[in-house]
Design a protein around this motif. Structure first.
Motif, short mmCIF file in Angstrom:
data_model
loop_
_atom_site.label_atom_id
_atom_site.label_comp_id
_atom_site.label_asym_id
_atom_site.label_seq_id
_atom_site.Cartn_x
_atom_site.Cartn_y
_atom_site.Cartn_z
N ALA A 136 47.82 -21.54 33.78
CA ALA A 136 49.24 -21.86 33.78
C ALA A 136 49.49 -23.20 33.10
O ALA A 136 50.49 -23.38 32.39
N PHE A 137 48.59 -24.17 33.30
CA PHE A 137 48.76 -25.48 32.70
C PHE A 137 48.67 -25.41 31.17
O PHE A 137 49.35 -26.16 30.47
N ASP A 139 49.70 -22.95 29.27
CA ASP A 139 51.02 -22.48 28.83
C ASP A 139 52.07 -23.57 28.97
O ASP A 139 52.91 -23.77 28.08
N GLN A 140 52.04 -24.31 30.09
CA GLN A 140 53.07 -25.32 30.34
C GLN A 140 52.95 -26.51 29.38
O GLN A 140 53.96 -27.01 28.88
N ALA A 144 55.67 -27.44 26.56
CA ALA A 144 56.24 -28.79 26.60
C ALA A 144 56.07 -29.51 25.27
O ALA A 144 56.96 -30.24 24.82
N LEU A 151 56.24 -34.66 30.84
CA LEU A 151 55.67 -34.10 32.06
C LEU A 151 55.20 -35.22 32.97
O LEU A 151 54.74 -36.27 32.51
N GLU A 204 57.99 -30.82 35.21
CA GLU A 204 58.74 -31.16 34.01
C GLU A 204 59.73 -32.28 34.31
O GLU A 204 60.31 -32.35 35.39
#
Length: 227
Positions: A136-137, A139-140, A144, A151, A204
């Protein structure tokens, strides 16, 4: 939009004998009518049966279809291998997109090419490192960096010490086993690379504007990643 993609879209808009003006195509594709005139002339010169003229409109009669998608063997190996690697080692969204891309390619390949693609013996295997929230990180951080979102992260170093960081993500890099995020760290006021398997929490914040001397290209120019 790449020219090849634009030419493909023009063909889609002209299918079925629909009269379409250059101005309408230009509006849809966000280019100038002059660009459409050049693109249509190129398609006609390539043998596509487009009828019409500037100022009147263009159409393509029923019966014309694009040739089936074709790849060389080496191209197919590269596509399948890349997709399988992302399925195993990419972020959650990357993995899902890679699977969907393979499905779409398989759907349009001629039967013989589909069989060949199914026999490509290139695979990516999972390891014990695959646990945790790193997918998930990936993708994030990628999203971003694309959307210029700051972040707030909780980061744990190799010794287990935690710190809070406000960072401006610039890109994500894969090193064969681990993903790192290249960031401008506001705590250190410098470039930093964070291993995504050591990120504990992420949130975020607001948007940021690129600053000269603090961009990904600036980081690459320093060659800090080589040291």
């Amino acid at each position: 939009m790449r020219r090849a993609d634009r030419l493909f879209q023009i063909l889609q808009y002209l299918r079925g004998g629909r009269l379409t003006t250059a101005a309408q195509l230009a509006e849809k594709l966000e280019v100038t009518p002059r660009t459409i005139y050049r693109d249509v002339a190129h398609l006609i010169g390539s043998g596509v049966p487009i009828e019409g003229e500037a100022g009147v409109g263009y159409l393509m009669r029923d019966g014309y279809d694009l040739p089936p998608l074709m790849f060389t063997h080496d191209e197919m190996v590269a596509l399948v291998a890349g997709a399988r690697i992302l399925q195993t080692w990419g972020g959650s969204k990357m993995a899902a997109a890679a699977q969907e891309a393979l499905v779409k390619i398989d759907a349009v390949l001629p039967e013989a090419e589909r069989v060949r693609a199914g026999h490509i013996n290139v695979h990516a295997m999972e390891t014990p490192w695959h646990g945790g929230s790193w997918r998930a990180f990936v993708d994030q951080f990628e999203a971003a960096s694309e959307n210029l979102i700051r972040l707030q992260i909780t980061y744990e170093d190799e010794a287990g010490n935690r710190s809070e960081r406000a960072v401006r993500p610039l890109g994500v890099w894969f090193w064969g086993k681990v993903w790192t995020a290249v960031c401008w760290c506001e705590l250190r006021n410098d470039f930093r690379m964070f291993r995504l398997d050591r990120v504990v929490e992420l949130a975020e914040r607001d948007r940021y504007r690129p600053v000269k001397g603090q961009t990904l290209q600036d980081f690459i120019d320093t060659e800090a990643y080589c040291r």
